[in-house]
Enzyme design. Structure first.
Site, PDB file in Angstrom:
ATOM      1  NE  ARG A   1      20.586  -5.324 -36.789  1.00 26.49           N
ATOM      2  CZ  ARG A   1      19.662  -6.300 -36.107  1.00 26.49           C
ATOM      3  NH1 ARG A   1      19.079  -6.044 -35.135  1.00 26.49           N
ATOM      4  NH2 ARG A   1      19.930  -7.521 -36.534  1.00 26.49           N
TER       5      ARG A   1
ATOM      6  CB  THR B   1      26.306   0.038 -31.237  1.00 24.57           C
ATOM      7  OG1 THR B   1      26.015   0.235 -32.787  1.00 24.57           O
ATOM      8  CG2 THR B   1      27.687   0.465 -31.004  1.00 24.57           C
TER       9      THR B   1
ATOM     10  CG  ASP C   1      20.111 -11.605 -42.418  1.00 20.42           C
ATOM     11  OD1 ASP C   1      20.773 -10.768 -41.630  1.00 20.42           O
ATOM     12  OD2 ASP C   1      19.588 -11.066 -43.560  1.00 20.42           O
TER      13      ASP C   1
ATOM     14  CG  ASP D   1      21.976 -13.547 -44.959  1.00 19.36           C
ATOM     15  OD1 ASP D   1      22.674 -12.716 -45.730  1.00 19.36           O
ATOM     16  OD2 ASP D   1      22.831 -13.600 -43.876  1.00 19.36           O
TER      17      ASP D   1
HETATM   18  N1  URA Z   1      16.552  -8.428 -39.381  1.00 21.71           N
HETATM   19  C1  URA Z   1      16.550  -9.375 -39.975  1.00 21.71           C
HETATM   20  O1  URA Z   1      16.754  -9.571 -41.195  1.00 21.71           O
HETATM   21  N2  URA Z   1      16.090 -10.532 -39.257  1.00 21.71           N
HETATM   22  C2  URA Z   1      15.715 -10.273 -37.970  1.00 21.71           C
HETATM   23  O2  URA Z   1      15.176 -11.395 -37.464  1.00 21.71           O
HETATM   24  C3  URA Z   1      15.939  -9.005 -37.299  1.00 21.71           C
HETATM   25  C4  URA Z   1      16.397  -8.005 -38.227  1.00 21.71           C
END
Ligand code: URA
Length: 210
Positions: free
Chosen positions: A105, A109, A201, A204
């Protein structure tokens, strides 16, 4: 599967999800919970698979016993967080074919950029289950499904852990034929594209990166 959005409200799914959301849950426990929860979600997303029968001999007699019909299904993981859902699905469906779509991502953007794609053959004859734990903006999911349809897939389901109203609307607009199965429809997206309340995330948290 006729519902566009199915929220799996099973108590075990909801309990495990709460543990995963907790910021103090360790990487190892997060990963284990994700594996367990994805087995439960796999049960839901495969609930209406077509069946046929096959003649077998039990120790007692012959019987026409139920078996899955058609080609092996395909699981497609959106890298890298999709791999966390994949392990649990493969525990339950070990003969599934597996594909990977690499999308990152763009942080500015929020648009998906493709960097990898490897898919099983004969997608047109398989049920394809796309996995990504977080349906946030919906941009990567829509892009991955665009790619799968361009590669022949016709029967697609999307499996995630958390979804947002924005992501569901985006998917519904772009791919109204693709049912979504999730453990929770969360409140919203924040201005950085993170799900709130969410779990942070997902990549992560499952891989221990930052
Ligand atoms: N991707 C993620 O890992 N966490 C989010 O909150 C949104 C997209």
């Amino acid at each position: 599967m006729t519902e566009h959005l199915t929220v799996v409200d099973h108590p075990l799914v909801q309990h495990k999800l709460t543990l995963m959301r907790d910021k103090d849950t360790s990487t190892a426990v997060f990963r284990q919970l994700l594996r367990e929860i994805s087995q439960l979600l796999a049960y839901e997303v495969t609930r209406e698979l077509p069946m046929t029968t096959k003649s077998i001999e039990t120790p007692m007699c012959q019987m026409d016993a139920p078996v899955l019909k058609g080609r092996k299904l395909a699981l497609v993981s959106i890298l890298r967080a999709g791999n966390g859902l994949l392990d649990g699905l493969l525990d339950l469906i070990p003969s599934a074919r597996v594909g990977f779509v690499g999308l990152y991502r763009d942080e500015e953007t929020l648009q998906p950029v493709q960097y990898y794609c490897k898919l099983p053959e004969n997608l047109e004859d398989r049920l394809v289950i796309v996995v990504d734990p977080m349906l946030a903006t919906g941009n990567s999911s829509v892009a991955a499904i665009d790619l799968l349809k361009a590669s022949g897939a016709k029967n697609i389901r999307f499996l995630c852990l958390l979804a947002t109203p924005e992501g569901v609307a985006r998917m519904h607009e772009a791919h109204p034929d693709v049912p979504i199965v999730t453990a929770s429809l969360d409140k919203c997206l924040n201005d950085k594209g993170y799900i709130v309340p969410g779990l942070g995330d997902a990549g992560d948290r499952m891989f221990g990166t930052k």
